[in-house]
Design a protein around this motif. Sequence first.
Motif, mmCIF file in Angstrom:
data_model
loop_
_atom_site.group_PDB
_atom_site.id
_atom_site.type_symbol
_atom_site.label_atom_id
_atom_site.label_comp_id
_atom_site.label_asym_id
_atom_site.label_seq_id
_atom_site.Cartn_x
_atom_site.Cartn_y
_atom_site.Cartn_z
ATOM 1 N N GLN A 31 -28.665 31.787 126.307
ATOM 2 C CA GLN A 31 -28.231 31.791 124.913
ATOM 3 C C GLN A 31 -29.423 31.728 123.960
ATOM 4 O OE1 GLN A 31 -24.739 28.789 125.867
ATOM 5 N NE2 GLN A 31 -24.616 29.451 123.745
ATOM 6 N N SER A 33 -28.757 31.819 120.486
ATOM 7 C CA SER A 33 -28.250 31.239 119.243
ATOM 8 C C SER A 33 -27.017 30.403 119.568
ATOM 9 C CB SER A 33 -27.892 32.331 118.230
ATOM 10 O OG SER A 33 -26.849 33.151 118.730
ATOM 11 N N ASP A 35 -23.632 28.555 117.420
ATOM 12 C CA ASP A 35 -22.884 28.265 116.201
ATOM 13 C C ASP A 35 -22.252 26.885 116.334
ATOM 14 O OD1 ASP A 35 -21.386 28.158 113.952
ATOM 15 O OD2 ASP A 35 -20.097 29.883 114.415
ATOM 16 N N GLY A 37 -20.580 25.434 113.988
ATOM 17 C CA GLY A 37 -19.390 25.319 113.161
ATOM 18 C C GLY A 37 -19.591 24.291 112.065
ATOM 19 N N THR A 38 -18.521 23.663 111.647
ATOM 20 C CA THR A 38 -18.590 22.642 110.602
ATOM 21 C C THR A 38 -18.603 21.258 111.239
ATOM 22 O OG1 THR A 38 -17.386 24.037 109.034
ATOM 23 C CG2 THR A 38 -17.464 21.667 108.573
#
Length: 222
Positions: A31, A33, A35, A37-38
């Motif tokens: 991997q 990157s 994410d 999220g919030t």
Amino acid sequence: DLDIYGISDVVANELDLRATPTPRLTIDGKQTSLDLGTIKLYDAKPGRSVLEKTSKHEGRWHDFTKHFGEPAPAWHAIDARGFPASTNVKDFREKWLMIYFWGLGCVPCLSDGMPRMLDFYEKHKQNRDRFEVVGICIDIEGEIETLREIDDSLEPIIKNVWGDRRVEFPVVLDNTFRSWERFGIPGLGTVVLVDPEGNLFEGDETTLDRILLESSDPEPHE
């Protein structure tokens, strides 16, 4: 495990925020990157600096470095392995006792400190009737409740950092600040020595290493 936090005013230390529970993510080496999220931050429980300041103000702080030669304090345990959870410093009279304070969030403890303790315990296996090592795992946030949880978190460390070596010496879990303040340690990774009379003794593992080696040397021949 991501330890995510923020302080609204770094100088005044007015508001400490943390992601609760600590986000746990599984990634692989391919991997490039990720994410997240919030992530929501909530009011955190009192951190080390607040707990230490309160302890000193209320007279509970006991700096072990100022009490060498005096009886060692008792640690606080909510779980233990290697002996009953009721076992404490007083039960090791007539033996040297080396206490190592560590935590799952202490990278130097996991990468260097605990391996040093493992090396020491193996090196002196012939002298274990004369000493004991006790690793006190501190979790002042109170999120860890059992040693089983610690074991689960340590699996990747054991495999990738400790060379598949597991902890053979007794381990105590304290998910409060009590053991920390009773010994007045400056931080995780601290080594505390207790002599066979139960008194605090100045030194670390190198000190106990020398004592054990010197006392086990055969007497010189005439």
